[in-house]
Design a protein around this motif. Structure first.
Motif, PDB file in Angstrom:
ATOM      1  N   ASN A 262       0.901  -1.205   0.019  1.00 17.34           N
ATOM      2  CA  ASN A 262       0.017   0.189  -0.085  1.00 17.34           C
ATOM      3  C   ASN A 262       0.802   1.219  -0.103  1.00 17.34           C
ATOM      4  O   ASN A 262       0.436   2.380  -0.635  1.00 17.34           O
ATOM      5  CB  ASN A 262      -1.035  -0.122   1.125  1.00 17.34           C
ATOM      6  N   ARG A 265       2.220   1.851  -3.462  1.00 21.81           N
ATOM      7  CA  ARG A 265       0.974   2.269  -4.443  1.00 21.81           C
ATOM      8  C   ARG A 265       0.892   3.943  -4.262  1.00 21.81           C
ATOM      9  O   ARG A 265       0.503   4.408  -5.078  1.00 21.81           O
ATOM     10  CB  ARG A 265       0.156   1.339  -4.216  1.00 21.81           C
ATOM     11  N   ASP A 266       1.007   4.300  -2.816  1.00 23.69           N
ATOM     12  CA  ASP A 266       0.730   5.519  -2.510  1.00 23.69           C
ATOM     13  C   ASP A 266       1.711   6.506  -3.108  1.00 23.69           C
ATOM     14  O   ASP A 266       1.616   7.620  -3.686  1.00 23.69           O
ATOM     15  CB  ASP A 266       0.748   5.658  -1.147  1.00 23.69           C
ATOM     16  N   VAL A 288      -5.244  -0.522  -3.410  1.00 26.93           N
ATOM     17  CA  VAL A 288      -4.850  -0.824  -2.199  1.00 26.93           C
ATOM     18  C   VAL A 288      -5.742  -1.539  -1.403  1.00 26.93           C
ATOM     19  O   VAL A 288      -7.012  -1.500  -1.867  1.00 26.93           O
ATOM     20  CB  VAL A 288      -4.769   0.961  -1.623  1.00 26.93           C
ATOM     21  N   ALA A 294      -6.308   3.130   2.238  1.00 30.84           N
ATOM     22  CA  ALA A 294      -5.648   4.063   1.314  1.00 30.84           C
ATOM     23  C   ALA A 294      -5.418   5.486   1.981  1.00 30.84           C
ATOM     24  O   ALA A 294      -6.500   5.706   2.713  1.00 30.84           O
ATOM     25  CB  ALA A 294      -6.414   4.375  -0.069  1.00 30.84           C
TER      26      ALA A 294
END
Length: 455
Positions: A262, A265-266, A288, A294
């Motif tokens: 996560n 991905r952020d 996420v 998220a």
């Protein structure tokens, strides 16, 4: 580049689940490559063929990456062609993804050739389109398969040789690029000589520091790129978006499901926002797991940049509840104004502890404009200007006075904006609100000088 808006003149769209960003530099470089074409209609034909062909090439990469399990795939067309962003895959899968791009171009060329009997080759435009399609997809495709990193052929060579013979792959790239440069010099092809000369120099520079990995030892991403995620954030803050994307994808490929993936991905979402690719940012954040993990602020920024203001607002308010920073408060007020929830916007703007009163006054002015109270908005923008001296606040005060029917005050504040350094003469020259103020001789003369200076 602003996090809130895409690059000026960029084009964003989706091909199915694949976000695509076309930067204006792509069109400029394509035009330059077709500079020798004298017929304007054929130049347009050339640009269209390059766009379609390179898009097909990048789609080949993207579809293969998705078929082999990669997520968060996106495409970017820019000055030097195209890029397909995807998660880092295993060695042989990466080879397959690299080959899929040229293969897609060869398939397109084959279909064009098979369609020869029904094509309008008797017309100059039809024949030119036919020749351009074959040239770009076959000739460029073959050149792209040469074993010179970072071309597709070079990436394939790196994968085939493997991590234990990485230097050998780079050495092959040096030899291949030197051969092409020699051939280009003999053929008097300056562009090709310069291009492969630069690629060869890049391989030589990498050879100076590259090391082969020890054989028979599983290699983890963390060993090749220690602290990849932290370094990615540092690269992003330094304006190195490409390096941040590379490190972010490495971090994602090594991350455990959950908190680690996560976080990667952020990071990739913010890279996409920095590049103006809001759809890719949304795509990263919507992957996420679980969805509620998220970051609300990231989601709000991504949805706002994508024009999905209604979806952005609840995340912005949630972010403000969790962390009361000025950036989050500004975002919440901005989205509340867009949603016409003006009382809430005004309450947050008034109650938040701003470091500088000018920021509060600017946001309250936005609320007043949304209510149609241009007199109050002008006073607030004037107050913000007196506190911080921002030329933008003076410019907005001029617009507010103009919309309130106060022409003399609008001209006065426009003069103050120009004196404070306002230099967006293109915006000023096209702003219908300030048409009357622009006609004032002093301002017209200043605008003429500024426009001439920009040109």
């Amino acid at each position: 580049m602003s996090m809130d808006t895409p690059p000026p003149l960029s084009w964003q769209f989706n091909l199915g689940r694949i976000p695509v960003l076309v930067e204006p530099t792509f069109w400029l470089m394509t035009l330059m490559l077709g500079f020798a074409i004298k017929n304007p209609a054929l130049v347009v034909c050339w640009i269209a063929v390059c766009f379609v062909s390179i898009m097909v090439h990048e789609l080949g990469h993207a579809l293969m990456a998705m078929a082999l399990g990669s997520r968060g795939v996106s495409i970017r067309l820019y000055a030097f062609g195209g890029l397909c962003y995807h998660e880092v895959l295993s060695r042989w899968r990466s080879v397959a993804v690299s080959f899929a791009g040229p293969l897609a171009g060869f398939i397109l060329a084959g279909l064009v050739y098979l369609a020869t009997p029904v094509l309008p080759l008797h017309s100059s435009m039809g024949y030119a389109t036919y020749k351009f399609l074959l040239y770009v997809n076959i000739y460029w495709g073959l050149m792209n398969l040469l074993p010179v990193p970072p071309l597709d052929g070079g990436n394939m060579a790196v994968g085939v040789f493997g991590p234990t013979r990485y230097r050998m792959a780079l050495g092959l790239g040096v030899v291949a690029s030197a051969a092409v440069v020699a051939w280009a010099v003999i053929s008097d092809d300056t562009y090709l000589a310069v291009l492969f000369g630069l690629l060869g120099v890049g391989c030589i520079q990498k050879l100076a520091t590259a090391k082969d990995l020890k054989p028979f030892k599983p290699v983890k991403v963390a060993e090749v790129e220690p602290d990849a995620l932290a370094r990615a954030w540092q690269a992003l803050r330094s304006g190195q978006e490409t390096e941040a994307a590379r490190l972010g994808h490495l971090a994602l490929s090594a991350a455990k499901p959950g908190e680690e993936s996560n976080a990667a991905r952020d990071l990739l979402a913010w890279v996409a926002l920095t590049e103006g690719n809001a759809r890719a940012a949304v795509s990263h954040l919507e992957k996420v797991q679980p969805p509620e993990a998220a970051r609300p602020y990231s989601l709000a920024m991504a949805y706002e940049a994508a024009g999905l203001h209604e979806r952005a607002l609840p995340h912005a308010l949630a972010a403000l509840e969790k962390e009361r920073t000025e950036a989050m408060a500004s975002l919440a007020v901005r989205l509340l104004v867009t949603a016409s929830r003006l009382d809430e916007a005004e309450r947050i703007a008034r109650e938040f502890s701003w470091k500088a009163p000018a920021k509060r006054d600017t946001l309250l002015a936005d609320v007043a404009v949304a209510r149609g109270d241009f007199g109050a908005a002008a006073a607030l923008h004037a107050s913000a200007f007196e506190a911080a001296g921002s030329a933008e606040d003076a410019y907005q005060a001029a617009r507010d006075h103009a919309r309130a029917g106060q022409g003399a005050l609008a001209s006065e504040w426009l003069k103050r904006a120009l004196e404070a350094g306002y230099d967006d003469f293109e915006e000023l020259g096209q702003d219908p609100t300030l048409a009357e103020a622009r006609s004032v001789p002093e301002i017209a003369e200043r605008l003429a000088r500024g426009t001439k200076g920009v040109a």
